[in-house]
Design a protein around this motif. Structure first.
Motif, PDB file in Angstrom:
ATOM      1  N   ILE A 488       6.315   4.988  -4.364  1.00 27.42           N
ATOM      2  CA  ILE A 488       5.831   4.995  -2.988  1.00 27.42           C
ATOM      3  C   ILE A 488       5.793   6.438  -2.502  1.00 27.42           C
ATOM      4  O   ILE A 488       6.811   7.124  -2.489  1.00 27.42           O
ATOM      5  CB  ILE A 488       6.763   4.172  -2.061  1.00 27.42           C
ATOM      6  CG1 ILE A 488       7.041   2.793  -2.658  1.00 27.42           C
ATOM      7  CG2 ILE A 488       6.163   4.063  -0.663  1.00 27.42           C
ATOM      8  CD1 ILE A 488       5.805   1.982  -2.900  1.00 27.42           C
ATOM      9  N   SER A 565       0.486   0.454  -0.903  1.00 27.08           N
ATOM     10  CA  SER A 565       1.493  -0.416  -1.513  1.00 27.08           C
ATOM     11  C   SER A 565       1.714  -1.665  -0.666  1.00 27.08           C
ATOM     12  O   SER A 565       1.309  -1.731   0.498  1.00 27.08           O
ATOM     13  CB  SER A 565       2.827   0.336  -1.643  1.00 27.08           C
ATOM     14  OG  SER A 565       3.324   0.654  -0.352  1.00 27.08           O
ATOM     15  N   VAL A 636       0.439  -0.861  -5.076  1.00 28.02           N
ATOM     16  CA  VAL A 636       1.733  -0.799  -5.752  1.00 28.02           C
ATOM     17  C   VAL A 636       2.588  -1.993  -5.330  1.00 28.02           C
ATOM     18  O   VAL A 636       2.711  -2.313  -4.137  1.00 28.02           O
ATOM     19  CB  VAL A 636       2.450   0.524  -5.440  1.00 28.02           C
ATOM     20  CG1 VAL A 636       3.861   0.529  -6.042  1.00 28.02           C
ATOM     21  CG2 VAL A 636       1.633   1.698  -5.971  1.00 28.02           C
TER      22      VAL A 636
END
Length: 773
Positions: A488, A565, A636
Motif C-alpha cells: 500500500i 487497493s 491490491v
C-alpha cells in the motif's frame, strides 16, 4: 471466584474476587539475600504458616517485580502479575484457604526479575527505586492476624537460572534452568538462606519497605480473569522430536533425567514438515541442566508451537514433553449454519484468538507475544461476539491507554520492549485503538469507562492536526504507516489513513455526544466535514476508484497512474466520506474478481498469492517502498487483518449479504494450518489472532446481531444470509444471550432486551418474524 458467565447467563463485566480489606499494606517487599543486580535471575522464597484451624477464606494479595509463581503446600495457586505499565501495576488476589490444612503449611514463591524489557515486560526506570532488581510482597488475612512477607522468610538465589541474550524479532533468548539449584520438593520442604527486606527508596523519599513504592502502586486488584490451564502431552516422534496436531501455548513441562551437569535443550517449533518439528531462528528454547535425578521441570516463560526438537548430552534422557496451556477463558457461544466449512472457519478463528489471549491480546503465541496497539481490535471483537467474559476486551483498551505518549499518540506496542525503546510509532494502529473504544461504548455502555478513555481518544485524533493541509487531509505523517502487510503506497496523503482517521473522528463525535460533551462533538463533526471534502482529491474519476496516495494536490495532477487497493475503498466507506451516489461503484470495485493484485512490499517483484511462503517483513522497513511492479490498474488485495475493515465497509454500504462469500476466502488458509490462522495470505506465523475476522463477521453481519443502543439497551437483528439456507447463533450481551435462528423468509429471535428488525421494534422475549420472499 467467578470468571465468566453469571448465574443469569449474562456477560461478566466485573471480576469477582475474594473480599480483601482495604487500607495500607502491612507486608514488606522481600527478595533473596545476595541476588545479583542488573541481570535476569530467579529466587526461591519460602515461609511456614501454622494454623490451628483453617478459616473459611484466606484472601491474599501479592505482587512482584518482575514475575512470580505462588505455591501453597506444593500446589500452584497463582502466576503474575499481569503485564502492565509499571505505573499502573495491579496486584493479584488469591484465596489460600482451599489449599491450607490445620498444622504447618508451606508458602513458597518462585520469583524472577527480567532486569530489562522483554516483549511482555516493561521495567520501571532503572534508577527509580531499589525494587528494580527484584522484589515480592504478599499479605494474607487470617481473620485474627496477618501473614506477611518479612525478614522471617527464607530465600535462595538459584544459580544457573536465567536466559541468554535476546535475539531477533522474537526478542527472546534461551531460558536456562539448572535443576541442581533447587530440589524437586522445595515447595514443601522449603529452602535455606535468608530473605532480605527491600527498602523502596526513590530520589527524595525517606524510603519504606511497604507498597506503594514508586513507580508501583500497586494500583488495585487484577481486573481480568485467571487463566485456564490444560496439560497437553506431546507425542514422541523419536528420541529427538516431540509433536502435537495443533498449536498449543503455555509453559513447557519436561520430564528428564541424567547425570548432574548434563544438559538438554528443547527448541519449540511453530511449524512442522510431515509431522517433524522445524524450528526457525524466531522460535524459542529452554535449556535444562540435570541434577542427577529423574524429575519434571517447568519453564517460567511461555512458549507456543506444535512440536519440539530435543538435543541432549550423552546419558541424558527426556521421558516426556508437555505444554501446560495457559489461556484466557473463552466461553464460546453457539454458531452454526448450512455450510460446514464456515462453521470450521468460525471455530478456527475462535481458537486463534484464544491462543493469543493471556494477560493481554498478543500477536502470536509462538514468537513475539507482544501486545500491539492495533492488532487486538479483531481479538476484542471476537470476544465481544462469542464469549461471556468481556474483562480482557475492556482491560486491553485501558492497558494501551495507560501508556499514552505526551504528544497524544500511542506506542506501537505496549507494556514491553517496543514501548521501552519507542523507536517508532504506527499512527494507524492508534486509530484501530479508537475503534476498540467505540466497540466498548456500543457493547458495554459504561459511561464512566468511556468518560475516562475519551481524553485519550481525543489525544489520538488531535495528534494528526499538525499534519493537516489546507484541504483537510493529513499528509506526510511520520512513523510506520503499515495499514497491513500488502503493498500500500502511503507516501504524501494516504487514502487508507485518512479514511481510518475519518472513522475515528466520527466515533469520537458520537461518544462525546453520548456523554453530553457538545463542544468536543461539534469540533469532531467539523473536522469530519473537512476530511470528507478533502477526500475528493483521492478520486480517480477515469477509473472509478480512490487511489492509495497523492503526493500533489489530486489523484491525477502528476500525470502518473496511481496504485489503488481494497484498503482505500474500504476506509473511505467506514470513514463516511463517500458520496451516496458513489457507494454502489465502490462495492463493485471491492467485489470485482478481475484485476486482483497479490503484492507485498516484503517481496518486491513477486506475487504474494495465498500460501506462497513469502517472508513477512523485509528491507523496505528501513529503505522505504519500492516502485510498483504490478499493473497499477489492478486492485491490491487486503490481508486477513484489514479485511475486518473491508467487511465493515460492505455492511456500511448495505451489502452485508456479500460477507458470507468473502468469509469463504479463509478456506485457502486452512491448507497452511487447519487449526489456527496464518498471519497473512502469503506467509508469516501460523497462529495470528488478528486474522480471525470471520468469527466476528459471521455473528455481527451474517447472523446480524449488534447493539442498537449502547450497552445493548436495544439490539439490532438483521441477518444477511447471502447464499446460506440458515443460521443459528447465540450471542452474548450484558443482559443474557440473544438467540437467533434465521432462514429464508423467517427469523426467530429470543432476546432479553428489546430489538429492532428491518425498521420495526420488538419488545424483549421470543418472536417469530415472517418475511415475504
Amino acid at each position: 471466584m467467578t470468571n465468566g458467565r453469571t448465574a443469569s447467563g449474562s456477560v461478566s463485566l466485573e471480576r469477582t474476587t475474594p473480599d480483601f480489606p482495604g487500607g495500607p499494606w502491612r507486608a514488606s517487599w522481600i527478595w533473596a539475600d545476595g541476588a545479583p543486580a542488573a541481570q535476569r535471575h530467579v529466587v526461591a522464597l519460602t515461609a511456614e504458616l501454622v494454623l490451628d484451624e483453617v478459616p473459611d477464606t484466606v484472601p491474599a494479595r501479592w505482587c512482584a517485580v518482575s514475575r512470580a509463581v505462588v505455591y501453597v503446600n506444593g500446589v500452584e495457586v497463582g502466576r503474575g502479575p499481569i503485564r502492565s505499565n509499571p505505573r499502573r501495576q495491579p496486584y493479584e488476589v488469591t484465596d489460600l484457604a482451599p489449599h491450607l490444612t490445620p498444622g504447618t503449611n508451606r508458602i513458597a514463591v518462585l520469583a524472577l526479575t527480567y532486569a530489562g524489557a522483554t516483549p511482555w515486560y516493561l521495567p520501571m526506570p532503572p534508577f527509580a527505586t531499589d525494587l528494580a532488581n527484584g522484589a515480592f510482597v504478599l499479605e494474607a488475612d487470617l481473620g485474627d492476624r496477618w501473614f506477611v512477607t518479612d525478614e522471617a522468610w527464607s530465600g535462595s538465589v538459584l544459580d544457573g537460572w536465567g536466559s541468554t541474550p535476546a535475539a531477533g524479532v522474537s526478542g527472546r533468548g534461551i531460558e536456562t534452568i539448572d535443576a541442581r539449584s533447587l530440589g524437586s520438593e522445595w515447595a514443601t520442604d522449603g529452602v535455606t538462606g535468608a530473605a532480605v527486606v527491600r527498602r523502596a527508596h526513590a530520589v527524595g523519599e525517606p524510603g519504606r519497605s511497604t507498597p506503594p513504592s514508586y513507580p508501583i502502586g500497586p494500583f488495585g486488584a487484577r481486573p481480568i480473569s485467571d487463566l485456564t490451564t490444560r496439560p497437553v502431552e506431546l507425542a514422541a516422534v523419536d528420541d529427538t522430536a516431540w509433536s502435537t496436531d495443533r498449536i498449543v501455548a503455555g509453559t513447557l513441562l519436561v520430564e528428564v533425567d541424567g547425570p548432574a551437569g548434563g544438559e538438554v535443550t528443547i527448541r519449540v517449533a511453530e511449524e512442522s514438515i510431515d509431522g517433524w518439528p522445524t524450528p526457525t531462528e524466531h522460535d524459542a528454547a529452554v535449556r535444562i541442566v540435570c541434577d542427577g535425578t529423574r524429575r519434571v521441570v517447568e519453564s517460567l516463560d511461555r512458549y507456543g508451537g506444535q512440536g519440539a526438537l530435543v538435543a541432549a548430552d550423552d546419558g541424558v534422557t527426556v521421558h516426556a514433553v508437555s505444554i501446560v496451556e495457559r489461556l484466557y477463558p473463552a466461553g464460546a457461544h453457539r454458531f452454526a449454519c448450512s455450510d460446514a466449512a464456515l462453521e470450521t472457519i468460525h471455530a478456527v478463528g475462535r481458537r486463534s484468538v484464544s491462543l493469543n489471549s493471556t494477560d493481554a491480546y498478543t500477536d502470536c503465541p509462538t514468537r513475539e507475544q507482544r501486545a500491539w496497539t492495533g492488532d487486538f481490535v479483531v481479538h476484542q471483537l471476537v470476544d465481544l461476539t462469542t464469549s461471556d467474559d468481556w474483562l480482557l476486551a475492556r482491560h486491553n483498551v485501558r492497558l494501551i491507554a495507560d501508556s499514552r505518549r505526551p504528544d497524544g499518540m500511542l506506542p506501537m506496542a505496549v507494556a514491553g520492549d517496543a514501548e521501552a525503546v519507542d523507536f517508532t510509532i504506527i499512527p494507524d494502529w492508534a486509530l484501530h485503538w479508537v475503534h476498540a473504544v467505540w466497540n466498548l461504548y456500543r457493547y458495554v455502555g459504561d459511561r464512566d469507562e468511556i468518560a475516562e478513555l475519551l481524553p485519550v481518544v481525543e489525544g489520538v485524533v488531535r495528534w494528526f492536526e499538525p499534519f493537516t493541509d489546507d484541504t483537510g487531509l493529513v499528509r506526510d505523517v511520520y512513523g510506520w504507516v503499515i495499514i497491513d502487510w500488502s503493498a500500500i503506497d502511503t507516501r504524501g496523503a494516504s487514502s487508507a489513513l485518512n479514511g481510518l482517521l475519518a472513522r475515528a473522528v466520527r466515533e469520537f463525535a458520537e461518544m462525546a455526544d453520548w456523554l453530553g460533551d457538545t463542544g468536543r462533538a461539534s469540533w469532531a463533526r467539523a473536522r469530519h466535514d473537512r476530511l470528507r471534502a478533502g477526500f475528493e482529491a483521492f478520486w480517480d474519476a477515469g477509473r472509478g476508484r480512490y487511489v492509495d496516495s497523492i503526493v500533489g494536490r489530486s489523484a491525477t495532477d502528476s500525470g502518473e497512474r496511481r496504485t489503488a487497493s481494497e484498503h482505500g475503498q474500504a476506509a473511505a466507506l467506514v470513514g463516511g466520506v463517500v458520496p451516496a451516489e458513489r457507494v454502489g461503484r465502490l462495492v463493485d470495485v471491492l467485489q470485482a474478481s478481475e484485476g486482483r493484485v497479490w503484492a507485498t512490499w516484503s517481496a518486491p517483484g513477486r506475487e504474494a498469492s495465498p500460501n506462497s511462503g513469502l517472508d513477512v517483513g523485509g528491507a523496505y522497513l528501513r529503505q522505504g517502498h519500492p516502485e510498483p511492479w504490478w499493473d497499477v490498474d489492478g486492485l491490491v488485495v487486503a490481508q486477513p487483518f484489514f479485511s475486518y475493515v473491508v467487511h465493515d465497509a460492505l455492511a456500511a454500504a448495505g451489502r452485508a449479504d456479500l460477507i458470507v462469500e468473502r468469509c469463504r476466502r479463509w478456506e485457502v488458509a486452512l491448507e497452511r494450518c487447519p487449526t489456527s490462522w496464518t498471519e497473512t495470505w502469503f506467509g508469516g506465523t501460523i497462529s495470528h489472532g488478528w486474522s480471525s475476522t470471520p468469527t466476528r463477521d459471521l455473528v455481527q453481519h451474517v447472523a446480524g446481531v449488534t447493539p442498537a443502543r449502547p450497552g445493548f439497551a436495544m439490539a439490532s437483528i438483521a441477518p444477511a444470509l447471502g447464499d446460506l439456507d440458515w443460521v443459528d447463533a447465540s450471542v452474548p450481551t450484558p443482559h443474557g444471550p440473544i438467540e437467533v435462528w434465521a432462514e429464508r423468509g423467517r427469523t426467530v429471535v429470543d432476546s432479553p432486551v428489546p430489538f429492532v428488525h428491518r425498521g420495526t421494534e420488538y419488545c424483549a422475549g421470543r418472536h417469530t418474524i415472517e418475511e415475504s420472499q
